[in-house]
Design a protein around this motif. Structure first.
Motif, PDB file in Angstrom:
ATOM      1  N   GLN A  67      -5.686  -8.911   0.703  1.00 28.24           N
ATOM      2  CA  GLN A  67      -6.743  -8.295   1.519  1.00 28.24           C
ATOM      3  C   GLN A  67      -8.115  -8.840   1.147  1.00 28.24           C
ATOM      4  O   GLN A  67      -8.399  -9.156   0.007  1.00 28.24           O
ATOM      5  N   GLY A  68      -8.958  -8.951   2.133  1.00 29.38           N
ATOM      6  CA  GLY A  68     -10.315  -9.424   1.929  1.00 29.38           C
ATOM      7  C   GLY A  68     -11.057  -9.367   3.243  1.00 29.38           C
ATOM      8  O   GLY A  68     -10.465  -9.114   4.287  1.00 29.38           O
ATOM      9  N   ARG A  69     -12.348  -9.631   3.244  1.00 30.18           N
ATOM     10  CA  ARG A  69     -13.196  -9.426   4.420  1.00 30.18           C
ATOM     11  C   ARG A  69     -12.668 -10.158   5.636  1.00 30.18           C
ATOM     12  O   ARG A  69     -12.592  -9.613   6.728  1.00 30.18           O
ATOM     13  N   SER A  72      -7.707   4.140  -6.528  1.00 28.34           N
ATOM     14  CA  SER A  72      -8.737   5.158  -6.385  1.00 28.34           C
ATOM     15  C   SER A  72      -8.301   6.363  -5.572  1.00 28.34           C
ATOM     16  O   SER A  72      -8.903   7.424  -5.658  1.00 28.34           O
ATOM     17  N   TYR A  75       0.361   5.321   1.123  1.00 28.88           N
ATOM     18  CA  TYR A  75      -0.477   6.298   1.791  1.00 28.88           C
ATOM     19  C   TYR A  75       0.218   7.656   1.751  1.00 28.88           C
ATOM     20  O   TYR A  75       1.453   7.736   1.715  1.00 28.88           O
ATOM     21  N   THR A 131      -8.093  -9.540   6.418  1.00 29.42           N
ATOM     22  CA  THR A 131      -7.321  -8.307   6.356  1.00 29.42           C
ATOM     23  C   THR A 131      -6.158  -8.431   7.319  1.00 29.42           C
ATOM     24  O   THR A 131      -6.338  -8.631   8.508  1.00 29.42           O
ATOM     25  N   LEU A 170      -4.525  -3.287  -7.840  1.00 29.12           N
ATOM     26  CA  LEU A 170      -5.952  -3.579  -7.762  1.00 29.12           C
ATOM     27  C   LEU A 170      -6.803  -2.370  -7.415  1.00 29.12           C
ATOM     28  O   LEU A 170      -8.018  -2.379  -7.650  1.00 29.12           O
ATOM     29  N   ASP A 171      -6.196  -1.363  -6.839  1.00 26.45           N
ATOM     30  CA  ASP A 171      -6.973  -0.192  -6.431  1.00 26.45           C
ATOM     31  C   ASP A 171      -6.069   1.027  -6.496  1.00 26.45           C
ATOM     32  O   ASP A 171      -5.036   1.066  -5.824  1.00 26.45           O
ATOM     33  N   PHE A 220      -5.237   6.856   1.962  1.00 23.66           N
ATOM     34  CA  PHE A 220      -4.956   5.782   1.011  1.00 23.66           C
ATOM     35  C   PHE A 220      -4.707   6.340  -0.390  1.00 23.66           C
ATOM     36  O   PHE A 220      -5.451   7.205  -0.875  1.00 23.66           O
ATOM     37  N   TYR A 264      -3.190   0.330  -3.893  1.00 21.80           N
ATOM     38  CA  TYR A 264      -2.965  -1.013  -3.335  1.00 21.80           C
ATOM     39  C   TYR A 264      -2.525  -1.971  -4.429  1.00 21.80           C
ATOM     40  O   TYR A 264      -3.112  -2.015  -5.516  1.00 21.80           O
ATOM     41  N   PHE A 296       0.837  -1.194   0.000  1.00 27.12           N
ATOM     42  CA  PHE A 296       0.000   0.000   0.000  1.00 27.12           C
ATOM     43  C   PHE A 296       0.876   1.249   0.000  1.00 27.12           C
ATOM     44  O   PHE A 296       1.958   1.262   0.585  1.00 27.12           O
TER      45      PHE A 296
END
Lengths: 118, 115
Positions: free
Chosen positions: A99-101, A58, A35, A104, A55-56, A45, A48, A33
């Protein structure tokens, strides 16, 4: 060392200059990540990576910001045509797992690269 | 807007005083919750985390936090602080949007403990 390593620790750039910030994550860590932490604020953020895949992205504030992790280990955050509002500490963090629900993972942070744009 | 709010930006305590730092979030759905700490001159490190189960979680160095779902809160507590607890404390939320890919941090609380 065994931790997340970032370089340079300090960077002073003239407005309009391009900068590159490097992150060496903990060996074997899948997630990485970036930041941005402005003075007096919490980390925000940016992007990632899971291995080499971004993947991200944003959180990247503009198209002047670009990050890569071509081989799934070292990552570089590049800022083109720096502006004064880019002045901040840029933090890199890595995590052993994707990462996932339910999984993490704990993020391990580097000490950051402090960028000052004059 | 979705956010993480820490109510106190600066807290000053004497050693042995009790500590409670507030954290509220505004994300819906099932979230993961964290407290990170940054000691002077050091990097951010995990203090404790909550994913599910017992809403009272215990972390390192005698810290604990309680998740109250109805209040969207995850307050950090310590019964008796020490001088070595002087640090900046960040609450963070891992929301379901984006597949739990990111931690959203609060602005932080600077704690100063006087001997």
């Amino acid at each position: 060392g065994a931790g997340v390593s970032q370089s340079p620790r300090y960077k002073v750039a003239k407005r309009g200059q391009d900068v590159a910030l490097r992150c060496d994550p903990i060996s074997g860590h899948v997630s990485l990540f970036w930041y941005q932490q402005a003075l007096g604020q919490g980390p925000e953020f940016l992007t990632y990576f899971q291995n080499e895949a971004q993947l991200d992205k944003s959180g990247l504030p503009s198209d002047r910001f670009f990050a890569e992790r071509p081989e799934g280990s070292v990552s570089t955050l590049k800022i083109q045509r720096t502006q004064q509002e880019d002045s901040a500490v840029y933090l890199c963090a890595s995590s052993l797992i994707a990462q996932g629900r339910a999984n993490t993972g704990e993020l391990f942070f580097g000490e950051g690269s402090r960028l000052t744009v004059l | 807007a979705q956010s993480v709010s820490q109510h106190n930006h600066h807290v000053i305590l004497s050693e042995a005083a009790s500590l409670e730092l507030g954290c509220n979030y505004s994300y819906g759905g099932t979230v993961n919750l964290f407290w990170y700490v940054q000691y002077p001159g050091q990097h951010l490190q995990l203090l404790l985390k909550y994913f599910s189960g017992d809403p009272l979680v215990k972390g390192i160095k005698g810290f604990e936090a309680e998740f109250i779902k109805s209040k969207f809160s995850f307050n950090l507590r310590k019964p008796s602080v020490q001088w070595s607890d002087t640090a900046e404390y960040f609450c963070a939320v891992n929301p379901p949007s984006g597949g739990y890919n990111k931690l959203i941090f609060g602005a932080g609380t600077r704690l100063a403990v006087h001997p």
